[in-house]
Motif scaffolding. Sequence first.
Motif, short mmCIF file in Angstrom:
data_model
loop_
_atom_site.label_atom_id
_atom_site.label_comp_id
_atom_site.label_asym_id
_atom_site.label_seq_id
_atom_site.Cartn_x
_atom_site.Cartn_y
_atom_site.Cartn_z
N THR A 287 -12.69 -41.23 -28.36
CA THR A 287 -13.06 -41.64 -29.84
C THR A 287 -13.61 -40.23 -30.22
OG1 THR A 287 -13.62 -43.79 -29.10
CG2 THR A 287 -14.60 -42.92 -31.02
N LEU A 288 -14.35 -39.42 -29.32
CA LEU A 288 -15.18 -38.28 -29.91
C LEU A 288 -14.01 -37.07 -30.33
CD1 LEU A 288 -17.71 -36.82 -30.38
CD2 LEU A 288 -17.66 -36.04 -28.12
N TYR A 289 -12.98 -36.96 -29.44
CA TYR A 289 -12.00 -35.73 -29.58
C TYR A 289 -11.63 -35.52 -30.93
CZ TYR A 289 -7.79 -32.98 -29.16
OH TYR A 289 -6.92 -32.18 -29.07
N PRO A 290 -11.24 -36.50 -31.96
CA PRO A 290 -10.87 -36.08 -33.23
C PRO A 290 -12.04 -35.90 -34.20
CG PRO A 290 -10.25 -38.24 -32.91
CD PRO A 290 -10.72 -37.88 -31.66
N LEU A 291 -12.87 -36.43 -34.03
CA LEU A 291 -14.18 -36.39 -34.67
C LEU A 291 -14.74 -35.14 -34.59
CD1 LEU A 291 -15.91 -39.73 -34.63
CD2 LEU A 291 -14.60 -38.91 -36.49
N PHE A 292 -14.82 -34.56 -33.00
CA PHE A 292 -15.41 -33.31 -32.96
C PHE A 292 -14.71 -32.02 -33.44
CE2 PHE A 292 -15.68 -29.80 -29.74
CZ PHE A 292 -17.18 -29.46 -29.51
N TRP A 293 -13.32 -32.27 -33.20
CA TRP A 293 -12.82 -30.98 -33.54
C TRP A 293 -12.59 -30.84 -35.09
CZ3 TRP A 293 -12.59 -27.30 -30.63
CH2 TRP A 293 -12.66 -27.30 -29.17
N PHE B 103 -18.86 -36.12 -41.70
CA PHE B 103 -19.54 -34.88 -41.06
C PHE B 103 -20.71 -35.43 -40.35
CE2 PHE B 103 -23.01 -31.71 -41.31
CZ PHE B 103 -22.01 -30.95 -40.37
N LYS B 104 -21.34 -36.48 -40.90
CA LYS B 104 -22.79 -36.88 -40.33
C LYS B 104 -22.53 -37.62 -39.18
CE LYS B 104 -24.52 -38.46 -43.87
NZ LYS B 104 -25.73 -39.11 -44.86
N SER B 105 -21.58 -38.40 -39.42
CA SER B 105 -21.05 -39.37 -38.09
C SER B 105 -20.61 -38.62 -36.94
CB SER B 105 -20.16 -40.49 -38.41
OG SER B 105 -19.03 -39.96 -39.04
N GLY B 106 -19.62 -37.59 -37.29
CA GLY B 106 -19.28 -36.78 -36.23
C GLY B 106 -20.30 -35.93 -35.39
N ASP C 205 -23.47 -36.56 -35.37
CA ASP C 205 -24.33 -37.47 -34.56
C ASP C 205 -23.80 -37.79 -33.26
OD1 ASP C 205 -26.37 -37.35 -36.54
OD2 ASP C 205 -25.61 -39.13 -37.41
N LEU C 206 -22.37 -37.99 -33.24
CA LEU C 206 -21.77 -38.50 -32.02
C LEU C 206 -21.60 -37.47 -31.20
CD1 LEU C 206 -18.77 -40.71 -33.49
CD2 LEU C 206 -20.86 -41.46 -32.04
N THR C 207 -21.24 -36.20 -31.60
CA THR C 207 -21.35 -34.92 -30.91
C THR C 207 -22.63 -34.75 -29.99
OG1 THR C 207 -19.67 -34.02 -32.25
CG2 THR C 207 -20.99 -32.31 -30.74
N LEU C 208 -23.68 -34.72 -30.84
CA LEU C 208 -25.01 -34.56 -30.16
C LEU C 208 -25.41 -35.68 -29.30
CD1 LEU C 208 -27.65 -32.39 -30.78
CD2 LEU C 208 -28.25 -33.95 -32.43
N ARG C 209 -25.13 -36.89 -29.29
CA ARG C 209 -25.37 -37.98 -28.33
C ARG C 209 -24.44 -37.43 -27.22
NH1 ARG C 209 -24.02 -43.07 -31.79
NH2 ARG C 209 -23.56 -43.83 -29.54
N LYS C 210 -23.47 -36.91 -27.36
CA LYS C 210 -22.48 -36.85 -26.37
C LYS C 210 -22.99 -35.49 -25.37
CE LYS C 210 -18.93 -37.19 -23.77
NZ LYS C 210 -18.47 -38.45 -22.80
N PHE C 211 -23.45 -34.59 -26.13
CA PHE C 211 -24.08 -33.43 -25.44
C PHE C 211 -25.37 -33.85 -24.59
CE2 PHE C 211 -22.34 -30.18 -28.64
CZ PHE C 211 -21.01 -30.21 -28.17
N LYS C 212 -26.19 -34.56 -25.29
CA LYS C 212 -27.27 -35.02 -24.34
C LYS C 212 -27.23 -36.02 -23.22
CE LYS C 212 -30.50 -35.28 -28.45
NZ LYS C 212 -31.26 -36.03 -29.48
N ALA C 213 -25.73 -36.72 -23.37
CA ALA C 213 -25.47 -37.70 -22.17
C ALA C 213 -24.74 -36.87 -21.17
CB ALA C 213 -24.50 -38.39 -22.70
N VAL C 214 -23.99 -35.61 -21.56
CA VAL C 214 -23.59 -34.89 -20.49
C VAL C 214 -24.67 -33.95 -19.85
CG1 VAL C 214 -22.08 -32.72 -20.24
CG2 VAL C 214 -21.31 -34.75 -21.67
N ASP D 157 -30.07 -37.12 -47.57
CA ASP D 157 -29.38 -36.28 -46.78
C ASP D 157 -30.04 -34.98 -46.33
OD1 ASP D 157 -26.75 -37.57 -47.48
OD2 ASP D 157 -26.42 -36.30 -49.08
N PHE D 158 -31.40 -34.76 -47.47
CA PHE D 158 -32.28 -33.68 -46.94
C PHE D 158 -33.01 -34.25 -45.46
CE2 PHE D 158 -36.61 -32.39 -47.18
CZ PHE D 158 -36.53 -30.88 -46.98
N LYS D 159 -33.45 -35.69 -45.63
CA LYS D 159 -34.13 -35.99 -44.38
C LYS D 159 -33.28 -36.16 -43.27
CE LYS D 159 -37.24 -39.08 -47.23
NZ LYS D 159 -37.54 -40.68 -47.41
N TRP D 160 -31.90 -36.64 -43.23
CA TRP D 160 -30.91 -36.52 -42.24
C TRP D 160 -30.87 -35.03 -41.64
CZ3 TRP D 160 -26.24 -34.02 -41.72
CH2 TRP D 160 -25.57 -34.21 -40.26
N ILE D 161 -30.72 -34.11 -42.59
CA ILE D 161 -30.47 -32.71 -42.14
C ILE D 161 -31.76 -32.14 -41.30
CG2 ILE D 161 -30.40 -30.49 -42.97
CD1 ILE D 161 -28.44 -31.40 -44.94
#
Length: 691
Positions: free
Chosen positions: A288-294, A315-318, A320-329, A452-456
């Motif tokens: 699931t992460l592969y297309p969102l990541f690239w 972009f925000k969803s991608g 967020d998923l990337t950062l969660r995956k990095f933490k899990a790895v 968006d500023f709070k999320w950033i």
Amino acid sequence: MSSAGISSVHAFTDSLKGLLDRSRQVKPDGGIEPALVSASFSGDVENIAKKFNLGRSVNTQDHYAALETACRNIFYSLLASTSIQDKSFGQIWNLLDLVTILSDVQLCEPGLVFWLVEELLDSQTIDGCKVVFDYLDSRRERLIAKHFKQKQLIILRACNELLRRLSRAEDTVFCGRVFIFMFQSFPLGDRSSVNLRGEYHTENVTVFDKAPPPKEVAESEGAMEVDQEHSAIKQQEDSTEEPSTAPQVQGDTSSSQPVEGVTKSVKFDAQADKPKEAESESEPDTETLYPLFWSLQDTFSQPTRLFDSQIFSSFKSGLDLTLRKFKAVQQHQQSRSGTSNLPSPSSSQTLKRKRSNLENDPQQPQKRPRLDPDQQQQQHRLATSFNPRYLTSPDLFSLELSDPTFRRHILVQALILIDFLLSLTPRAKRKLEDKKASNKSVLYGYTLADDDFKWITATRSEIATYLQQGQEGKFYYRMVDTVLSRDKNWVHWKADGCPLISQSPIPPASILESQKGAAKACAPRRIRPTPLGSLDLSFLSNTGDEGQAQGLEALKRPERYALPKVEDYKAPIVEDEFDIEMAKTEEEKETAGTAKASKMWRALRLASKNRMNMFDKIEDGKDLGALFDPPQPPPPLAKMAEIDSNTDQKEDEMEAKGGQEAEGKEVMKEDVNGVKDLGMGEIMPTAVEAT
């Protein structure tokens, strides 16, 4: 070319060959260093100008063309007969130095030396071009010192042609050398290098499979799991050699195969596994992460796409998923390695290299032959090299996610994009408006929303926390944060229209004047007669105009401490009354009335001390004439004596009569009242007491 021109070419050719023969004596080794200067030829360069009358002839361009033709003929003959690895190729470097000397004294075209260098680069291989750039790096300051405007376009064209030949993946270091040479040659504010319009490199497109086959992804993940299980088994085998220090192993839900060397008394804690199961559920799937990541790379290369709300949400969803995956790895690697530190990039590359060698050659002995220094340098170069383009194959995605260097690169890209978005907040745009930025090409009309500023800001904080973990994590993040902070200054500089940074040289007169000022400022000084901040006491001196008291004597004048007389206020009050009558405006009338009231109050205060009996004659302060009348003089002394004798006679009569005491007292009272009417009220009490 005419016969005269051909003869000039032959004459110049003979002269240049003679100078090259002299240079061979100065540099017999034929290397790049040292550089030849005019003094190396003992004045023969100046003899060329005298011999051919260059600079004074009308046909100077003809002589330039003839000298250029002679230089090219010698250059082509040397280039065709020698290789760049030969010792005799040093004559090419000597010829370039000689042409530089001739261009500095305006005996040939200023750009001739770079024309020859451009043709030299076209004639050489990549390795030969590296040697040519060794020469350019050693002569850079000398080549651009004079007539740079005539040379800059040739330098730019030659370097760009060389960059088109180089591979960004294989010749990364050499590309960097070419860019550094251009950056050091051209000024910072040059229009050819500042990207004034803020254009993005949209040609760098990351190609990936939009929907990778699930089977291939599963196989790649399975291969990765097998590799990780193999390393885990190896660690368990090493730990069984020392039973006393073997750690307690908890259950792993990712693998159901038994591990040899571990006793069956291992306890599984169900409560401890619940958080792990929750984390595994929140961990995004690789497929699931592969297309969102690239797809993030498209936004990284063109940040203005985020001005579209749909692209921004994806972009925000991608991210967020990337950062969660990095933490899990990262947590998965920490749990398997038993440490909280991330492996360094160099160590991970070394482990990958060793693992690949073991997989390809299982029978390889443990002791390897020692490498010579050249082989070690080549191996180190391969270990530290990187590919500027990401490998987007689905089979390699899991391995790339396990690489800490890869994860750092992606997060640094995210930080760069986040800083761009933070420059679009209302506060940041207000700062640029206050500075009156002139370059409207880099000032965008898009304004970041509050959500968006709070999320950033939250995402930036998470990335900063993640990058500070691991070995040298804090140092790495501090380096990245410093670079990004300094990049904001360049953004503001570009928004201001890229003003000139380099300043014109200071004239010698200003330097001499500043030296004199510094010497004067540092010279010992006398004590000032009047210290700074003190009062001016010159008024105490006794010097002044004749007939007028000065200094301390002026302070002793009576008008400084004696009270004024009541009569002194009579004339000023009359003038104020006149001003009130003649006033034309209410403001003038009010000012005169205020002045009159002030003077009347001061006159009444003075009169209260010795003229209190006159206050009954004043009607509400309207008329102070009675107050200003002089006091009546006291009665004469003869009148006082007559009053005293009459008083004594009456007292005798009162004593004689005896019974007429009351009548005598009344008579005395009448006499005393008469004295008071004459203004002797202050004298009579004394006379009465005397009687």
